[in-house]
Scaffold this active site. Structure first.
Site, PDB file in Angstrom:
ATOM      1  N   GLU A 320       0.822  -1.220   0.000  1.00 32.48           N
ATOM      2  CA  GLU A 320       0.000   0.000   0.000  1.00 32.48           C
ATOM      3  C   GLU A 320       0.854   1.269   0.000  1.00 32.48           C
ATOM      4  O   GLU A 320       0.810   2.051   0.947  1.00 32.48           O
ATOM      5  CB  GLU A 320      -0.895  -0.001   1.241  1.00 32.48           C
ATOM      6  CG  GLU A 320      -1.841  -1.170   1.278  1.00 32.48           C
ATOM      7  CD  GLU A 320      -2.565  -1.329   2.620  1.00 32.48           C
ATOM      8  OE1 GLU A 320      -3.603  -1.979   2.637  1.00 32.48           O
ATOM      9  OE2 GLU A 320      -2.068  -0.801   3.631  1.00 32.48           O
ATOM     10  N   ARG A 360       3.851  19.269   7.958  1.00 37.94           N
ATOM     11  CA  ARG A 360       4.783  18.182   8.272  1.00 37.94           C
ATOM     12  C   ARG A 360       6.040  18.669   8.999  1.00 37.94           C
ATOM     13  O   ARG A 360       6.585  17.976   9.833  1.00 37.94           O
ATOM     14  CB  ARG A 360       5.143  17.393   7.015  1.00 37.94           C
ATOM     15  CG  ARG A 360       3.924  16.713   6.381  1.00 37.94           C
ATOM     16  CD  ARG A 360       4.308  15.672   5.340  1.00 37.94           C
ATOM     17  NE  ARG A 360       4.943  14.512   5.936  1.00 37.94           N
ATOM     18  CZ  ARG A 360       6.226  14.303   6.005  1.00 37.94           C
ATOM     19  NH1 ARG A 360       7.068  15.189   5.463  1.00 37.94           N
ATOM     20  NH2 ARG A 360       6.721  13.246   6.604  1.00 37.94           N
ATOM     21  N   TYR A 364       6.295  16.857  12.405  1.00 44.63           N
ATOM     22  CA  TYR A 364       7.254  15.744  12.462  1.00 44.63           C
ATOM     23  C   TYR A 364       8.703  16.200  12.401  1.00 44.63           C
ATOM     24  O   TYR A 364       9.587  15.360  12.238  1.00 44.63           O
ATOM     25  CB  TYR A 364       7.048  14.780  11.285  1.00 44.63           C
ATOM     26  CG  TYR A 364       5.632  14.361  11.017  1.00 44.63           C
ATOM     27  CD1 TYR A 364       4.889  13.697  11.982  1.00 44.63           C
ATOM     28  CD2 TYR A 364       5.046  14.615   9.785  1.00 44.63           C
ATOM     29  CE1 TYR A 364       3.586  13.297  11.715  1.00 44.63           C
ATOM     30  CE2 TYR A 364       3.748  14.214   9.511  1.00 44.63           C
ATOM     31  CZ  TYR A 364       3.023  13.560  10.487  1.00 44.63           C
ATOM     32  OH  TYR A 364       1.750  13.170  10.231  1.00 44.63           O
ATOM     33  N   CYS A 391       0.049  33.125  12.269  1.00 40.61           N
ATOM     34  CA  CYS A 391       0.387  33.764  13.537  1.00 40.61           C
ATOM     35  C   CYS A 391       0.923  32.738  14.505  1.00 40.61           C
ATOM     36  O   CYS A 391       0.254  32.372  15.474  1.00 40.61           O
ATOM     37  CB  CYS A 391      -0.837  34.449  14.105  1.00 40.61           C
ATOM     38  SG  CYS A 391      -1.159  35.945  13.208  1.00 40.61           S
TER      39      CYS A 391
HETATM   40  N1  LLP Z   1      -1.258   1.540   4.615  1.00 41.75           N
HETATM   41  C1  LLP Z   1      -1.670   1.867   5.855  1.00 41.75           C
HETATM   42  C2  LLP Z   1      -2.464   0.909   6.602  1.00 41.75           C
HETATM   43  C3  LLP Z   1      -1.312   3.099   6.406  1.00 41.75           C
HETATM   44  O1  LLP Z   1      -1.717   3.404   7.623  1.00 41.75           O
HETATM   45  C4  LLP Z   1      -0.535   4.009   5.652  1.00 41.75           C
HETATM   46  C5  LLP Z   1      -0.159   5.281   6.207  1.00 41.75           C
HETATM   47  C6  LLP Z   1      -0.145   3.628   4.354  1.00 41.75           C
HETATM   48  C7  LLP Z   1      -0.515   2.382   3.876  1.00 41.75           C
HETATM   49  C8  LLP Z   1       0.651   4.517   3.462  1.00 41.75           C
HETATM   50  O2  LLP Z   1       1.887   4.868   3.972  1.00 41.75           O
HETATM   51  P1  LLP Z   1       2.943   5.621   3.032  1.00 41.75           P
HETATM   52  O3  LLP Z   1       3.391   4.639   1.973  1.00 41.75           O
HETATM   53  O4  LLP Z   1       2.251   6.786   2.417  1.00 41.75           O
HETATM   54  O5  LLP Z   1       4.003   6.028   3.967  1.00 41.75           O
HETATM   55  N2  LLP Z   1       0.981  11.911   7.867  1.00 41.75           N
HETATM   56  C9  LLP Z   1       2.207  11.169   7.973  1.00 41.75           C
HETATM   57  C10 LLP Z   1       2.067   9.785   7.442  1.00 41.75           C
HETATM   58  C11 LLP Z   1       0.966   8.992   8.101  1.00 41.75           C
HETATM   59  C12 LLP Z   1       0.770   7.696   7.418  1.00 41.75           C
HETATM   60  C13 LLP Z   1      -0.386   6.975   7.934  1.00 41.75           C
HETATM   61  N3  LLP Z   1      -0.591   5.720   7.322  1.00 41.75           N
HETATM   62  C14 LLP Z   1       3.308  11.931   7.228  1.00 41.75           C
HETATM   63  O6  LLP Z   1       3.038  13.010   6.729  1.00 41.75           O
HETATM   64  O7  LLP Z   1       4.445  11.490   7.174  1.00 41.75           O
END
Ligand code: LLP
Length: 463
Positions: A320, A360, A364, A391
């Site tokens: 995914e 981000r 983070y 602000c």
């Molecule tokens: N599958 C599941 C079950 C997930 O929870 C996530 C991400 C993905 C796939 C996709 O992950 P990716 O390949 O995009 O890293 N907002 C955070 C990231 C949170 C991800 C949550 N789940 C950021 O900006 O780094």
């Protein structure tokens, strides 16, 4: 960390503040394709172009800030993942990274499936014509209404995240006279080496059912007993922005261990295993992400090897990726509003967006790159911090960056690798309007998500 120990230097990059991570690049005009979308370049006048369109034209036509998305690059990355995993595996794009109806259509055309994690994402996917059987529905607290809509729509799988949900989905499916394909999301106890808020498979967090203490085995037992459910496999997602494959290796080992226990206890070989997403991308030139074919090869080998050792048929693998597909394909285009040199520290460059279009950095401590894109410059590098218009002093877009010392109000700068988790996590903080997403391809630009307007804000405010 004391910065006063660096008198009057950092602004011109000859002395860096403590903790700064790298020296200025040899040429500030160079665009590193590790972090920039594939069709990005500079024209004869030094203006950056993407998809055959120059950024000055984009700024004029669509305004700033704007997310500019390279459609050809998006499709190429989606295709690369699809091809790398081949016909015996499935690639589900994680819609949480960025979802719009245009993106859904591109994914459909490129043969990818889609992971959604809310009713809103599901509605977007269905309204753009993604076949329901190619949708996976995630979430640690899906509402009963969301579950009903997903089952009614006929989604290909619901990923169960708790004991309560096993019962809820089974009940809903039965009451609708159907049997729902499901996977169970487990936490395998892997510590992903990433920011705490985006690591998801260690035990002390909200997602999934722990493998530890026999809980995952108990979840499988219950799911297999319920008529409304067809258990097709086990799911594991260990976190995000990961470069090291060893976490996946441990996860695959433990998931296969569970498949073996299930076979031994129930005589059932579950046919699928989902290893989630989380593969890292380059936000700066210091990052070295892996290519999809390397990842596919590594994951397939790990699962095959583990299954051979356990004498199991190798299950169908799914992954995914979200960030790894969309992240590098977009940049945020800003106009510089003010340039404020702080002697002995750095120069604060304020742009017309900020933490509302990219949370981000604040959330983070994420690192980004930035470049002057409306022209080239031969001025010396200055140490800059790109900040927004909110602000809040934590309203930082790029914490440490080198920009040419002749940067001035009216210049356009762009922050690359903002395709993932920027528009999708954008807010209206300070009633700042969320930027549009503009897709460019073959010399043409079109808005795929329009800019928010004050009317949009006021429409929600019913007085
Ligand atoms: N599958 C599941 C079950 C997930 O929870 C996530 C991400 C993905 C796939 C996709 O992950 P990716 O390949 O995009 O890293 N907002 C955070 C990231 C949170 C991800 C949550 N789940 C950021 O900006 O780094």
């Amino acid at each position: 960390m004391s910065r006063s120990a660096h008198p009057a230097g950092p602004r011109h990059a000859d002395v860096l503040p403590e903790g700064h991570y790298s020296a200025p690049p040899a040429d500030l005009n160079t665009l590193d394709h590790k972090v920039w979308a594939q069709t990005v370049g500079r024209d004869a006048d030094g203006v950056v172009t993407v998809g055959g369109v120059d950024v000055k034209q984009l700024a004029e036509e669509f305004g700033t800030p704007a997310y500019i998305l390279d459609e050809a690059d998006f499709r190429a990355r989606a295709r690369a993942w699809r091809t790398a995993f081949g016909p015996d595996a499935d690639v589900f794009y994680a819609g949480k990274a960025f979802l719009s109806r245009a993106v859904v259509r591109w994914l459909d055309e490129e043969g990818l499936n889609l992971d959604v994690c809310s009713g809103g994402e599901l509605a977007t996917a269905l309204s753009a014509g993604m076949p329901a059987e190619r949708i996976a529905f995630h979430g640690n607290n899906k509402s009963t209404e969301e579950i009903r809509r997903a089952v009614e729509a006929g989604v290909g799988r619901i990923v169960l995240d708790s004991f309560q949900e096993i019962v809820r989905v089974a009940h809903t499916a039965q009451s609708l006279g159907t049997r729902q394909k499901v996977q169970i999301r487990i936490t395998v106890g892997v510590e992903a080496h990433t920011h705490e808020f985006i690591a998801t498979a260690h035990e002390d967090q909200k997602f999934g059912i722990p493998l530890a203490g026999g809980q995952a085995a108990e979840a499988v037992r219950r799911a297999l007993q319920l008529d409304g459910l067809e258990l097709i496999g086990i799911h594991s997602h260990i976190g995000s922005q990961i470069f090291d494959m060893s976490g996946f290796e441990v996860a695959a080992h433990r998931v296969v261990g569970l498949l073996k226990d299930v076979r031994d206890e129930h005589g059932v070989e579950l046919p699928e295993i989902d290893l989630g997403g989380g593969l890292g991308i380059a936000y700066t030139s210091d990052d070295d992400p892996r290519e999809p074919h390397e990842i596919a090869k590594a994951l397939t080998e790990i699962v095959t090897r583990e299954c051979e050792a356990a004498r199991l048929r190798t299950p169908r693998i799914s992954v995914e990726p979200g960030r790894a597909i969309v992240g590098p394909t977009a940049f945020t285009l800003y106009e510089v509003g003010t340039v404020k040199p702080l002697d002995g520290l750095r120069t604060y460059v304020s742009v017309d967006g900020g933490m509302s279009d990219n949370i981000r950095t604040a959330l983070y401590d994420a690192e980004y790159s930035v470049a002057l894109v409306s022209r080239t410059s031969t001025a010396e590098p200055m140490l800059a911090r790109v900040v927004g218009k909110h602000c809040e002093s934590g309203d930082i877009v790029v914490k440490d960056a080198f920009l040419p010392a002749d940067l001035a109000p009216g210049d356009l700068v762009a922050v690359p690798a903002t395709g993932a988790y920027c528009r999708s996590m954008a807010s209206n903080y300070n009633h700042v309007l969320r930027p549009p997403v503009v897709a460019v391809r073959d010399g043409e630009a079109r808005v795929i998500v329009r800019r928010e307007t004050e009317e949009d804000l006021l429409r929600l405010d019913v007085g």
